[in-house]
Write a protein that holds these residues in place. Structure first.
Motif, short mmCIF file in Angstrom:
data_model
loop_
_atom_site.label_atom_id
_atom_site.label_comp_id
_atom_site.label_asym_id
_atom_site.label_seq_id
_atom_site.Cartn_x
_atom_site.Cartn_y
_atom_site.Cartn_z
N TRP A 90 0.80 -1.53 0.04
CA TRP A 90 -0.09 0.07 -0.05
C TRP A 90 0.90 1.50 0.07
O TRP A 90 0.51 2.39 -0.18
CB TRP A 90 -0.79 0.14 0.97
N GLN A 91 2.25 1.29 0.09
CA GLN A 91 3.07 2.20 0.05
C GLN A 91 3.56 2.64 -1.46
O GLN A 91 4.21 3.71 -1.60
CB GLN A 91 4.31 2.04 1.10
N SER A 92 3.16 1.61 -2.25
CA SER A 92 3.50 1.89 -3.79
C SER A 92 3.09 3.09 -4.49
O SER A 92 1.79 3.32 -3.98
CB SER A 92 3.68 0.57 -4.64
N PRO A 93 3.69 3.57 -5.36
CA PRO A 93 3.22 4.97 -5.80
C PRO A 93 1.69 4.63 -6.56
O PRO A 93 0.86 5.59 -6.62
CB PRO A 93 4.21 5.30 -7.23
N GLU A 94 1.43 3.53 -7.05
CA GLU A 94 0.01 3.45 -7.88
C GLU A 94 -0.97 3.15 -6.67
O GLU A 94 -2.25 3.49 -7.10
CB GLU A 94 0.00 1.88 -8.80
N TYR A 95 -0.69 2.86 -5.53
CA TYR A 95 -1.87 2.87 -4.57
C TYR A 95 -1.83 3.74 -3.51
O TYR A 95 -3.07 3.99 -2.99
CB TYR A 95 -1.59 1.28 -3.65
N ARG A 96 -0.70 4.54 -3.31
CA ARG A 96 -0.64 5.46 -2.41
C ARG A 96 -1.88 6.63 -2.55
O ARG A 96 -2.43 6.98 -1.37
CB ARG A 96 0.86 6.14 -2.29
N PRO A 97 -2.25 7.15 -3.59
CA PRO A 97 -2.96 8.41 -3.96
C PRO A 97 -4.30 7.84 -3.43
O PRO A 97 -5.43 8.62 -3.20
CB PRO A 97 -2.93 8.51 -5.30
#
Length: 290
Positions: free
Chosen positions: A93-100
Motif C-alpha cells: 500500500w506504500q507503492s506509488p500506484e496505490y498511495r493516492p
C-alpha cells in the motif's frame, strides 16, 4: 517470532520488532518514562516503536534501545534484521500506484490486517471487504464517491481487491470470522446481477476452512452490533486491537478494557447468530431473491 526475516513483510517486521522491544523493556524492569529519559526522545516515539506504527525503523534507535536493555548479541542481530527490512522494503500500500487511493487513517488498518493472525468482523450493512466481488465494490464506490473520476474509482477498487490476498498469505495464516446482519443479504447493491454474483461468491468463500461466516437473522431482535460495524484484530497470542470506522474518520483502540467490550460483543453476536451451516443456507436462499 519470524523464522525468515528477509522474506517477511515490513508490516510484520515492525510488529515483531515492537513486541521484542516491549518484552526486553519489561525484562529489564524499566518503565517507558525511564527509557525516554535515557534515550532523550519523546514518549510518542517509544510508543510508535513498541506498537509498530513507524513506517521505517532507524537502526540507531534499535541499537540504542538494545544498549539500554542489555540485549544479547543474538537479540541485537535479530532486531537489527527487522529494522533493515523496514528500510529496504515497502508494504504494497506504500507503492506509488496505490498511495493516492489510500487515506492516511486507513494505513493503520492495512498494517493490522497484514499482520493479524485472526480477524473478527461484524458488519451490519455491507458484505465484509475481504469477501466482496469487484463489481460489488465498484457499485459501492460509485455511489459513495460520485465526484471521483473513473480512474480514481478503478484505483479504489484495485486496493480493495489487493487486500483480499491476505486470505491466501502463507507467512501468517489468517483466520477470518465474520458475523453479518441479515440485511446485508437482502439489501441490493448495484444491479440484481451484481448482487446475485456477490452472494454466490460469499457462499463459496464461506466454505473455505479458514473463513467462518455467520448471519444474525432479523428474528434475533436487539443485538450488540446495532451500535455499528467493528473489526477485532488478534496479533499473535495475546494482543488484540479494535478498529472503528465512521464518516468523519477512523480510530484504533488498544486499551484492554475497551478491547474487552468488543470481544464480548463479538462473542455475543456469534451466539445470537445462526451457525455456519445454517448461515450458509440463508446465504444460498438469498441468491434466489436477487
Amino acid at each position: 517470532m519470524i523464522t525468515d526475516v528477509e522474506s517477511a513483510t515490513p508490516a510484520l517486521c515492525r510488529l515483531q520488532l515492537g513486541r521484542e522491544l516491549r518484552k526486553l523493556r519489561h525484562e529489564a524492569g524499566l518503565t517507558s518514562t525511564q527509557v525516554v529519559r535515557t534515550l532523550l526522545c519523546s514518549p510518542s516515539k517509544l510508543t510508535r516503536l513498541e506498537t509498530g506504527d513507524n513506517l521505517v525503523v532507524e537502526a540507531v534507535d534499535v541499537m540504542a534501545l538494545c544498549e539500554i536493555y542489555k540485549a544479547t548479541p543474538e537479540q541485537r542481530s535479530l532486531l537489527m534484521g527487522y529494522a533493515a527490512v523496514t528500510k529496504t522494503k515497502k508494504d504494497w500500500w506504500q507503492s506509488p500506484e496505490y498511495r493516492p487511493a489510500i487515506a492516511p487513517t486507513f494505513k493503520a488498518y492495512l498494517g493490522l490486517e497484514a499482520t493479524a493472525s485472526a480477524l473478527h468482523k461484524y458488519e451490519g450493512e455491507f458484505v465484509p471487504g475481504l469477501l466482496q466481488t469487484e463489481e460489488y465494490v465498484r457499485a459501492i464506490y460509485q455511489r459513495e464517491h460520485e465526484r471521483l473520476s473513473a480512474d480514481e474509482i478503478d484505483r479504489l477498487v484495485e486496493v480493495r481487491m489487493t487486500r483480499q490476498e491476505v486470505l491466501d498469505r502463507s507467512s501468517v495464516p489468517l483466520k477470518f470470522a465474520a458475523v453479518i446482519n441479515e440485511a446485508v443479504l437482502r439489501r441490493q447493491v448495484g444491479s440484481p446481477a451484481v448482487m446475485r454474483a456477490q452472494i454466490e461468491h460469499l457462499a463459496d468463500v464461506a466454505e473455505r476452512p479458514s473463513v467462518r461466516v455467520q448471519v444474525v437473522p432479523f428474528k434475533a431482535g436487539v443485538h450488540p452490533g446495532m451500535n455499528g460495524a467493528f473489526t477485532l484484530f488478534r496479533l499473535g497470542d495475546a494482543e488484540s486491537i479494535v478498529y472503528l470506522e465512521y464518516l468523519g474518520g477512523a480510530s484504533v483502540m488498544r486499551k484492554r478494557a475497551d478491547v474487552g467490550l468488543y470481544e464480548e460483543a463479538f462473542n455475543d453476536l456469534q451466539i445470537l447468530a445462526v451457525g455456519p451451516q445454517e448461515s450458509l443456507g440463508m446465504i444460498r436462499e438469498a441468491i434466489k431473491e436477487h
